[in-house]
Design a protein around this motif. Sequence first.
Motif, PDB file in Angstrom:
ATOM      1  N   UNK A   1       0.843  -1.192   0.000  1.00 24.20           N
ATOM      2  CA  UNK A   1       0.000   0.000   0.000  1.00 24.20           C
ATOM      3  C   UNK A   1       0.876   1.239   0.000  1.00 24.20           C
ATOM      4  N   UNK A   2       0.409   2.285  -0.686  1.00 27.50           N
ATOM      5  CA  UNK A   2       1.110   3.571  -0.661  1.00 27.50           C
ATOM      6  C   UNK A   2       0.130   4.622  -0.170  1.00 27.50           C
ATOM      7  N   UNK A   3       0.560   5.451   0.740  1.00 27.56           N
ATOM      8  CA  UNK A   3      -0.344   6.449   1.296  1.00 27.56           C
ATOM      9  C   UNK A   3       0.337   7.803   1.430  1.00 27.56           C
ATOM     10  N   UNK A   4      -0.485   8.842   1.440  1.00 25.38           N
ATOM     11  CA  UNK A   4       0.025  10.191   1.703  1.00 25.38           C
ATOM     12  C   UNK A   4      -0.436  10.588   3.087  1.00 25.38           C
ATOM     13  N   UNK A   5       0.495  11.155   3.869  1.00 19.78           N
ATOM     14  CA  UNK A   5       0.142  11.474   5.249  1.00 19.78           C
ATOM     15  C   UNK A   5       0.693  12.824   5.658  1.00 19.78           C
ATOM     16  N   UNK A   6       0.068  13.375   6.694  1.00 18.01           N
ATOM     17  CA  UNK A   6       0.627  14.526   7.395  1.00 18.01           C
ATOM     18  C   UNK A   6       1.178  14.024   8.714  1.00 18.01           C
ATOM     19  N   UNK A   7       2.468  14.294   8.961  1.00 16.07           N
ATOM     20  CA  UNK A   7       3.078  13.909  10.239  1.00 16.07           C
ATOM     21  C   UNK A   7       3.477  15.192  10.935  1.00 16.07           C
ATOM     22  N   UNK A   8       2.972  15.394  12.150  1.00 19.58           N
ATOM     23  CA  UNK A   8       3.398  16.579  12.898  1.00 19.58           C
ATOM     24  C   UNK A   8       3.784  16.129  14.302  1.00 19.58           C
ATOM     25  N   UNK A   9       4.801  16.787  14.850  1.00 22.59           N
ATOM     26  CA  UNK A   9       5.267  16.406  16.179  1.00 22.59           C
ATOM     27  C   UNK A   9       5.991  17.567  16.831  1.00 22.59           C
ATOM     28  N   UNK A  10       6.008  17.557  18.167  1.00 27.19           N
ATOM     29  CA  UNK A  10       6.791  18.518  18.927  1.00 27.19           C
ATOM     30  C   UNK A  10       7.685  17.720  19.871  1.00 27.19           C
ATOM     31  N   UNK A  11       8.943  17.593  19.504  1.00 28.53           N
ATOM     32  CA  UNK A  11       9.884  16.781  20.290  1.00 28.53           C
ATOM     33  C   UNK A  11      10.936  17.661  20.968  1.00 28.53           C
ATOM     34  N   UNK A  12      10.601  18.938  21.189  1.00 23.14           N
ATOM     35  CA  UNK A  12      11.615  19.841  21.740  1.00 23.14           C
ATOM     36  C   UNK A  12      12.032  19.469  23.157  1.00 23.14           C
ATOM     37  N   UNK A  13      11.093  18.917  23.937  1.00 22.03           N
ATOM     38  CA  UNK A  13      11.428  18.612  25.328  1.00 22.03           C
ATOM     39  C   UNK A  13      12.370  17.415  25.462  1.00 22.03           C
ATOM     40  N   UNK A  14      12.658  16.728  24.373  1.00 19.50           N
ATOM     41  CA  UNK A  14      13.588  15.603  24.449  1.00 19.50           C
ATOM     42  C   UNK A  14      15.043  16.064  24.508  1.00 19.50           C
ATOM     43  N   UNK A  15      15.288  17.308  24.021  1.00 21.19           N
ATOM     44  CA  UNK A  15      16.672  17.760  23.900  1.00 21.19           C
ATOM     45  C   UNK A  15      17.210  18.236  25.236  1.00 21.19           C
ATOM     46  N   UNK A  16      18.423  17.779  25.596  1.00 23.75           N
ATOM     47  CA  UNK A  16      19.132  18.291  26.769  1.00 23.75           C
ATOM     48  C   UNK A  16      20.467  18.856  26.292  1.00 23.75           C
ATOM     49  N   UNK A  17      21.293  19.304  27.246  1.00 22.62           N
ATOM     50  CA  UNK A  17      22.613  19.836  26.883  1.00 22.62           C
ATOM     51  C   UNK A  17      23.527  18.731  26.353  1.00 22.62           C
TER      52      UNK A  17
END
Lengths: 138, 167
Positions: free
Chosen positions: B59-75
């Motif tokens: 199967x082939x599909x078109x999708x919208x992927x949105x995410x907020x992964x900013x809190x994963x980043x540390x120093x």
Amino acid sequence: MDVYMALFPCDSTLEDLTKRLHSLAAGFHELMQMKLVLYRIDANKMDWQGQKVAEQLMQIMLVVFAIAAFITGYVLGSFQLMLYVYAGGVVLTTLITIPNWPFFNRHPLKWLDPSEAEKHPKPQVVMGSVSKKKPAKK
Amino acid sequence: MHSFGYRANALLTFAITILAVMCAIASISDNFNTPSPTSQVQVLNINWFRNKADGDDEVSMTMNISADLQSLFTWNTKQVFVFLAAEYETPQNSLNQVSLWDGIIPAKEHARFYIHTTNKYRFVDQGSNLRERDFNMTLHWHVMPKTGKMFADKIVMTGFRLPRSYR
């Protein structure tokens, strides 16, 4: 014996040979004296007290800079900054503790003067009887 | 400590040992970070859905992927590797995971994203079990540190279903 025959001319008497051997031995003895003098010169660069101070200073400075670097990096959120501060600390510690600064040599050891040594010769060991006694004691 | 070389060796060894300790503590400090990432996936369109010649469904599909992964980043974060996997169960396998898209996030500024894309990698089944199949879209991530332990986690998004018949 062949080696000695090669070193010294064949027409020498046994007396000549022993004289040459003695002069060789004296030469080695002089070399050892020279080495001792050189070591004394080197030892004068940093005395025992200074060495202890240098070691302690090195350890304390490195730990202090490590703590300062970690806190700086953690608070400001920069791993690179922590490494830079620490590297600066290592360089500073190197400059202070490794070279032979004069303040490491404030308590120099007083070596005996060579002229004094001649006035008080080392006691002569009697070879034959002493060497026979030692195994018996053991 | 009697010579230049001796002192230099002692200093260098001690400095590097302390550096190793610093890196270990930096890695441990990552445990104090409690991340709160969010993500959303929409399947906009099923482009095509077929049974291949070798018997597997694709199967082939078109999708919208949105995410907020900013809190994963540390120093102590070098980059975050993120990938989207379709997960479903079939009579053959209790769990199938097919990676549809992945990406590398090099810095915190790029960690909040919205992507409109077809699946980067082919969605192929082992067999022909995809008709009317319910599946989850799971966003996985691996937080890669500058030194120390790598953390991995995921968000499961349910409620997706493939069509009843081939198109």
